[in-house]
Design an enzyme around this catalytic site. Structure first.
Site, PDB file in Angstrom:
ATOM      1  N   GLY A  81       0.803  -1.209   0.000  1.00 22.75           N
ATOM      2  CA  GLY A  81       0.000   0.000   0.000  1.00 22.75           C
ATOM      3  C   GLY A  81       0.842   1.267   0.000  1.00 22.75           C
ATOM      4  N   HIS A  82       0.153   2.391  -0.120  1.00 19.78           N
ATOM      5  CA  HIS A  82       0.858   3.666  -0.222  1.00 19.78           C
ATOM      6  C   HIS A  82       1.560   4.036   1.086  1.00 19.78           C
ATOM      7  CE1 HIS A  82      -3.099   6.024   0.877  1.00 19.78           C
ATOM      8  NE2 HIS A  82      -2.771   5.128   1.781  1.00 19.78           N
ATOM      9  N   ASN A  83       2.697   4.704   0.926  1.00 19.30           N
ATOM     10  CA  ASN A  83       3.506   5.200   2.044  1.00 19.30           C
ATOM     11  C   ASN A  83       4.164   4.107   2.878  1.00 19.30           C
ATOM     12  OD1 ASN A  83       0.856   7.275   1.992  1.00 19.30           O
ATOM     13  ND2 ASN A  83       2.860   8.244   1.860  1.00 19.30           N
TER      14      ASN A  83
END
EC number: 2.3.1.191
Length: 351
Positions: free
Chosen positions: A245-247
């Site tokens: 997922g993002h980050n």
């Protein structure tokens, strides 16, 4: 094509010192397991529990640890080295390098390369690939058929992108990376703000930064960050169908098996392993050297190195349903047990 035992040991000598026992001129035709090896094959013994298979193997030569030297010598030629599994991995690399024909650098006429892209010497680009403006491709990199490289992206020297890999705008891949077919690097992260019963898209303004010597499996997806970048440090290995997922930030030399998933903004330390189908929830942190068993769900941060499992064991369905029903009553049973202990304590005090 065959390789002499002496040539194998000599080629790997700058990396690992090994002792060759037996005829150095034996020709090796194939690499194989102990069970399947024939009289012209090279195999390896990586764990003492397989020692019984050593005597039964028909392999021409076996890579073994010093502890298995005597048993190996009694059956024939062997290569003695401190870490047989590591040594055999190096042999597979040597074998592929010697046996797989490496095509000369070539850019297919159907590929689209924007005039504002920069390709270093020795780059190969396959049919119908697309390389956008501002992108930099390092020396010796190989971009296979139907790959799409977005604007201002970077693919490091000697990296290999297999067919239909997508690297979105602004994403960075380091040197000597391997990306298998269908992987998507830099799609939008899953970010939406709830407002009056609707989901309002949060534009994902970060990118994906991937270090050197990273391998990414087929159809794996690594989302771009919302504001900060999603980061995979050097040496990370991801199997097929992994979702990042993002980050997310993943530390050096961490490995994840197929279908694992890491939700947004989680931080995974260095030298960790995540088993197949395991899930790490968002915004959690895993320390260095944390190992998660397959199919586990990590619901809290883990700050101490070790091996962790969060999985209800498999059983025949009838027994599983009974155990599951009991588990649902665990809190009630706990309270009843506490009350029984309290009553027993009162009786003992009175007596």
């Amino acid at each position: 094509m065959t390789l002499r035992l002496a040539d194998i040991v000599q080629s790997l000598a700058p990396t690992v010192q090994a002792e060759l026992v037996g005829n150095p001129d034996v020709q090796i035709e194939r690499l194989s397991t102990l069970d399947a090896a024939g009289p012209h094959d090279l195999s390896f013994l990586s764990h003492p529990k397989y020692l019984a298979k050593l005597a039964q193997s028909a392999a021409a030569c076996v890579v073994v640890a010093p502890a298995a030297r005597e048993a190996a010598v009694s059956r024939g030629a062997c290569i003695v080295v401190d870490d047989p599994y590591h040594y055999f991995a190096l042999i597979t690399q040597l074998w592929k390098y010697r046996h797989v024909l490496q095509a000369a650098p070539h850019i297919h006429p159907s590929a689209f390369i924007d005039p504002a892209a920069t390709l270093a010497p020795g780059v190969s680009v396959g049919a119908f690939a697309c390389i956008s403006a501002g992108t930099v491709i390092g020396a010796g990199a190989r971009i296979a058929e139907h790959c799409v490289i977005g604007r201002d992206a970077h693919v490091g020297a000697e990296s290999r992108l297999s067919a239909r890999v997508t690297v979105a705008d602004g994403c960075y891949i380091g040197e000597r990376c391997i990306v298998h077919p269908g992987a998507v690097i830099g799609a939008d992260g899953f970010g939406f703000a709830p407002h009056q019963g609707q989901w309002i898209k949060i534009e994902q303004l970060g990118a994906v930064k991937i270090g050197n010597d990273v391998e990414i499996g087929a159809n794996t997806c690594i989302d771009r960050g919302a504001l900060q970048d999603t980061v995979l440090e050097d040496g990370v290995k991801l199997d097929n169908l992994v979702q990042i997922g993002h980050n997310v930030r993943i530390g050096k030399h961490t490995a994840m098996a197929g279908c694992a998933g890491v939700a947004g903004s989680a931080t995974i330390g260095a030298h960790c392993t995540v088993g197949g189908g395991a899930i790490v929830l968002g915004h959690l942190s895993l320390a260095d050297h944390v190992h998660i068993s397959a199919a586990s769900v990590v619901t809290r941060s883990i700050l101490k190195p070790g091996h962790y499992t969060g999985l209800f064991p498999i059983d025949d369905n009838t027994a599983w349903e009974k155990n599951a029903a009991t588990l649902k009553q665990l809190h009630v049973l706990r309270e009843r047990l506490k009350q029984a202990e309290k009553s027993l304590s009162n009786i003992q005090e009175k007596s």
